[in-house]
Design an enzyme around this catalytic site. Structure first.
Site, PDB file in Angstrom:
ATOM      1  N   ASP A 146       0.804  -1.405  -0.020  1.00  0.00           N
ATOM      2  CA  ASP A 146       0.152   0.076   0.119  1.00  0.00           C
ATOM      3  C   ASP A 146       0.939   1.156   0.027  1.00  0.00           C
ATOM      4  O   ASP A 146       2.193   1.290   0.301  1.00  0.00           O
ATOM      5  CB  ASP A 146      -0.925   0.108   1.372  1.00  0.00           C
TER       6      ASP A 146
ATOM      7  N   ASP B 129       1.104   4.512   2.062  1.00  0.00           N
ATOM      8  CA  ASP B 129       0.279   5.162   3.179  1.00  0.00           C
ATOM      9  C   ASP B 129       0.898   6.601   3.356  1.00  0.00           C
ATOM     10  O   ASP B 129       2.197   6.912   3.186  1.00  0.00           O
ATOM     11  CB  ASP B 129       0.745   4.487   4.504  1.00  0.00           C
TER      12      ASP B 129
END
Length: 212
Positions: free
Chosen positions: A140, A142
């Site tokens: 991901d 972030d």
């Protein structure tokens, strides 16, 4: 040694990695050699005089460990905003192959144009800060947006639009003076969010107001 108070998501390098390893019961992957190059991540926890709540990270998602760090052990600090300003993703050898880095390259100019006070956290921030690649295709992206006052409608819309990136999952945490919340949750609920604080998570309808 730094004299400022580190904030959640800041990365801290140790003055004496072997000494820290000896003083703590650590998992096998958190060797003194690893800690000499890999920073610790400041986490949210209750106050402790002279000690900083930190998390140790390894090269995989399973390698995580919570600890407390004496403030006198901090050699240097890298904040999420500093990592963003350095923009090392531009020179990363796998920037085109990793969706998270490709997404960062796309959204960084948008965040700057929106005048967001933003930084990079998570595995992407860790990789960019230390130069050791712990990313994979499913990593991901972030991001941390720090806002002392409520987000303007324009900025809130710009940030919410980033959550729909088609190639990588982008998670945006918004830090207020009273804690931090996930923007994705606020978009979903309209207002009510789980606010992460130093004393634990609490539900909040207005994360910019003092907690009762």
């Amino acid at each position: 040694m730094t004299t400022s108070t580190p904030l959640p998501h800041d990365l801290l390098w140790l003055i004496d990695a072997p000494g820290f390893a000896r003083a703590n019961t650590l998992p096998a992957w958190a060797s003194a050699d690893w800690l000499a190059q890999a920073p610790l991540v400041v986490r949210r926890d209750g106050a402790s005089a002279g000690r900083i709540p930190v998390g140790l990270r390894g090269t995989t998602r399973a390698q995580r460990h919570a600890a407390w760090l004496p403030a006198t052990q901090v050699a240097r600090v890298a904040t999420p905003r500093m990592i963003a300003r350095q923009a090392r993703w531009r020179d990363h050898p796998r920037r085109a192959a990793l969706p998270a880095l490709a997404a960062l390259a796309r959204v960084a100019p948008l965040l700057d144009a929106a005048q967001a006070n933003w930084g990079v956290t998570g595995s992407v921030g860790f990789t960019l800060a230390i130069g050791i690649d712990v990313l994979h295709a499913g990593s991901d992206l972030d991001l941390l947006v720090t806002a002392a006052t409520p987000l303007s409608a324009e900025l809130a819309r710009a940030l919410a639009a980033l959550l729909d990136d088609a190639q990588a999952r982008i998670d945006i945490q918004v830090a207020t003076p009273f804690g931090a919340f996930a923007l994705r949750e606020q978009v979903r609920t309209g207002h009510r969010v789980l606010l992460k604080t130093a004393t634990g998570p609490v539900m909040s309808h207005d994360p910019w107001q003092p907690l009762p």
